[in-house]
Design a protein around this motif. Structure first.
Motif, PDB file in Angstrom:
ATOM      1  N   ARG A  13     -51.441   0.000   9.089  1.00 41.48           N
ATOM      2  CA  ARG A  13     -51.020   1.408   9.150  1.00 41.48           C
ATOM      3  C   ARG A  13     -51.110   2.069   7.776  1.00 41.48           C
ATOM      4  O   ARG A  13     -51.535   3.209   7.653  1.00 41.48           O
ATOM      5  CB  ARG A  13     -49.596   1.523   9.692  1.00 41.48           C
ATOM      6  CG  ARG A  13     -49.432   1.019  11.091  1.00 41.48           C
ATOM      7  CD  ARG A  13     -50.313   1.793  12.084  1.00 41.48           C
ATOM      8  NE  ARG A  13     -50.723   0.884  13.121  1.00 41.48           N
ATOM      9  CZ  ARG A  13     -51.944   0.826  13.641  1.00 41.48           C
ATOM     10  NH1 ARG A  13     -52.881   1.634  13.252  1.00 41.48           N
ATOM     11  NH2 ARG A  13     -52.239  -0.034  14.574  1.00 41.48           N
ATOM     12  N   PHE A  14     -50.700   1.349   6.717  1.00 49.51           N
ATOM     13  CA  PHE A  14     -50.780   1.886   5.361  1.00 49.51           C
ATOM     14  C   PHE A  14     -52.232   2.172   4.975  1.00 49.51           C
ATOM     15  O   PHE A  14     -52.537   3.219   4.410  1.00 49.51           O
ATOM     16  CB  PHE A  14     -50.144   0.921   4.351  1.00 49.51           C
ATOM     17  CG  PHE A  14     -50.253   1.393   2.930  1.00 49.51           C
ATOM     18  CD1 PHE A  14     -49.443   2.422   2.467  1.00 49.51           C
ATOM     19  CD2 PHE A  14     -51.180   0.831   2.067  1.00 49.51           C
ATOM     20  CE1 PHE A  14     -49.557   2.878   1.159  1.00 49.51           C
ATOM     21  CE2 PHE A  14     -51.295   1.278   0.758  1.00 49.51           C
ATOM     22  CZ  PHE A  14     -50.481   2.301   0.305  1.00 49.51           C
ATOM     23  N   THR A  15     -53.134   1.254   5.310  1.00 49.07           N
ATOM     24  CA  THR A  15     -54.553   1.438   5.004  1.00 49.07           C
ATOM     25  C   THR A  15     -55.093   2.667   5.729  1.00 49.07           C
ATOM     26  O   THR A  15     -55.824   3.474   5.147  1.00 49.07           O
ATOM     27  CB  THR A  15     -55.354   0.176   5.398  1.00 49.07           C
ATOM     28  OG1 THR A  15     -54.791  -0.945   4.722  1.00 49.07           O
ATOM     29  CG2 THR A  15     -56.811   0.304   5.025  1.00 49.07           C
ATOM     30  N   GLY A  16     -54.737   2.830   7.000  1.00 45.88           N
ATOM     31  CA  GLY A  16     -55.158   4.012   7.759  1.00 45.88           C
ATOM     32  C   GLY A  16     -54.622   5.297   7.160  1.00 45.88           C
ATOM     33  O   GLY A  16     -55.324   6.309   7.095  1.00 45.88           O
ATOM     34  N   VAL A  44     -64.886   3.549   2.947  1.00 48.43           N
ATOM     35  CA  VAL A  44     -64.645   2.158   2.548  1.00 48.43           C
ATOM     36  C   VAL A  44     -63.243   1.731   2.991  1.00 48.43           C
ATOM     37  O   VAL A  44     -63.054   0.647   3.551  1.00 48.43           O
ATOM     38  CB  VAL A  44     -64.824   1.969   1.022  1.00 48.43           C
ATOM     39  CG1 VAL A  44     -64.320   0.605   0.577  1.00 48.43           C
ATOM     40  CG2 VAL A  44     -66.286   2.153   0.631  1.00 48.43           C
ATOM     41  N   VAL A  45     -62.270   2.600   2.768  1.00 44.91           N
ATOM     42  CA  VAL A  45     -60.894   2.270   3.157  1.00 44.91           C
ATOM     43  C   VAL A  45     -60.769   2.169   4.681  1.00 44.91           C
ATOM     44  O   VAL A  45     -60.104   1.267   5.198  1.00 44.91           O
ATOM     45  CB  VAL A  45     -59.885   3.274   2.558  1.00 44.91           C
ATOM     46  CG1 VAL A  45     -58.461   2.959   2.995  1.00 44.91           C
ATOM     47  CG2 VAL A  45     -59.977   3.277   1.035  1.00 44.91           C
ATOM     48  N   TRP A  46     -61.450   3.085   5.422  1.00 44.86           N
ATOM     49  CA  TRP A  46     -61.461   2.955   6.880  1.00 44.86           C
ATOM     50  C   TRP A  46     -62.087   1.619   7.270  1.00 44.86           C
ATOM     51  O   TRP A  46     -61.636   0.951   8.201  1.00 44.86           O
ATOM     52  CB  TRP A  46     -62.241   4.088   7.552  1.00 44.86           C
ATOM     53  CG  TRP A  46     -61.526   5.400   7.640  1.00 44.86           C
ATOM     54  CD1 TRP A  46     -61.906   6.579   7.063  1.00 44.86           C
ATOM     55  CD2 TRP A  46     -60.318   5.695   8.356  1.00 44.86           C
ATOM     56  NE1 TRP A  46     -61.009   7.569   7.375  1.00 44.86           N
ATOM     57  CE2 TRP A  46     -60.027   7.062   8.169  1.00 44.86           C
ATOM     58  CE3 TRP A  46     -59.459   4.924   9.137  1.00 44.86           C
ATOM     59  CZ2 TRP A  46     -58.922   7.673   8.734  1.00 44.86           C
ATOM     60  CZ3 TRP A  46     -58.354   5.544   9.704  1.00 44.86           C
ATOM     61  CH2 TRP A  46     -58.089   6.903   9.492  1.00 44.86           C
ATOM     62  N   LEU A  52     -59.168  -5.367   8.988  1.00 42.41           N
ATOM     63  CA  LEU A  52     -57.807  -5.819   9.287  1.00 42.41           C
ATOM     64  C   LEU A  52     -57.522  -5.809  10.783  1.00 42.41           C
ATOM     65  O   LEU A  52     -56.734  -6.623  11.275  1.00 42.41           O
ATOM     66  CB  LEU A  52     -56.782  -4.934   8.558  1.00 42.41           C
ATOM     67  CG  LEU A  52     -56.780  -5.026   7.032  1.00 42.41           C
ATOM     68  CD1 LEU A  52     -55.886  -3.948   6.430  1.00 42.41           C
ATOM     69  CD2 LEU A  52     -56.339  -6.411   6.581  1.00 42.41           C
ATOM     70  N   LEU A  53     -58.168  -4.897  11.503  1.00 42.80           N
ATOM     71  CA  LEU A  53     -57.990  -4.816  12.954  1.00 42.80           C
ATOM     72  C   LEU A  53     -58.896  -5.789  13.703  1.00 42.80           C
ATOM     73  O   LEU A  53     -58.807  -5.906  14.925  1.00 42.80           O
ATOM     74  CB  LEU A  53     -58.257  -3.388  13.438  1.00 42.80           C
ATOM     75  CG  LEU A  53     -57.229  -2.346  13.025  1.00 42.80           C
ATOM     76  CD1 LEU A  53     -57.730  -0.941  13.322  1.00 42.80           C
ATOM     77  CD2 LEU A  53     -55.893  -2.601  13.709  1.00 42.80           C
ATOM     78  N   ALA A  59     -66.129  -1.817  11.114  1.00 44.59           N
ATOM     79  CA  ALA A  59     -66.314  -2.056   9.676  1.00 44.59           C
ATOM     80  C   ALA A  59     -67.764  -1.799   9.271  1.00 44.59           C
ATOM     81  O   ALA A  59     -68.030  -1.155   8.250  1.00 44.59           O
ATOM     82  CB  ALA A  59     -65.900  -3.482   9.321  1.00 44.59           C
ATOM     83  N   ALA A  60     -68.718  -2.269  10.082  1.00 41.28           N
ATOM     84  CA  ALA A  60     -70.140  -2.076   9.756  1.00 41.28           C
ATOM     85  C   ALA A  60     -70.515  -0.597   9.749  1.00 41.28           C
ATOM     86  O   ALA A  60     -71.232  -0.132   8.855  1.00 41.28           O
ATOM     87  CB  ALA A  60     -71.012  -2.837  10.752  1.00 41.28           C
TER      88      ALA A  60
END
Length: 185
Positions: A13-16, A44-46, A52-53, A59-60
């Motif tokens: 959640r923090f990363t999102g 990049v952060v997404w 993480l999910l 990610a790609a």
């Protein structure tokens, strides 16, 4: 009642949240180079959040978007031929990724179209027109969110479009103050 999230969920959640804030900052930023740089960083952060999910596809696609946005920072200095080459490579890559990850073809067409709009606008449009096309692209992502009942994505697209409209307003205001100012380029 206090809800305690496991540390892994909290990190997701923090990363999102960080990715969303970087995306919004990109839309509020006036200069094209800073906007595209912030978009690349937020992608990049997404991508990290997708890792993480456990979503390799997400990610790609985010890595592809980050590379595209990073390369497009220099699009204003590229020749037409270079822009065509990069846009073509990113377009082909988007089709390949969609082909490799699509389970139901019509559900994949909306994000593919949104990605293609982003690719071509980032290489061939001005800062202001990139933002206009992004309104459409984000609208398509919102439709995709409704199809899959991802209300969080829908809310994010609404917030990003509001931030984008604010960025367009700032560009227009800067142009009214100084029509020859390079600050909007």
């Amino acid at each position: 009642m206090l809800i305690v999230l496991p540390s892994e969920e909290l990190l997701v959640r923090f990363t999102g949240l960080v990715a969303a804030l970087l995306s919004m900052w990109g839309y509020i930023e006036v200069t094209e180079q800073k906007t595209k740089t912030l978009f690349a960083i937020s992608s990049v952060v997404w991508g990290v959040q997708y890792v993480l999910l456990g979503s390799a596809t997400g990610a790609a696609i985010m890595v592809l978007a980050a590379v595209r946005q990073g390369v497009s920072v220099y699009a204003m200095h590229m020749s037409l031929r270079q822009k065509q080459l990069f846009a073509g490579v990113f377009t082909i890559t988007a089709f390949v990724l969609t082909g490799l990850t699509a389970h139901i073809w019509y559900q994949s067409m909306v994000p593919l179209a949104a990605t293609l709009i982003g690719t071509w606008s980032f290489f061939f449009c001005s800062n202001e027109n990139i933002r206009r096309w992004t309104l459409l692209s984000n609208g398509m992502w919102a439709v995709h969110a409704v199809i899959f009942r991802s209300w969080e994505l829908l809310a994010c697209m609404i917030v990003l479009n509001v931030a984008n409209l604010y960025g367009l307003y700032k560009i227009s205001a800067a142009r009214r103050l100084d029509p020859l100012s390079p600050s909007t380029h």
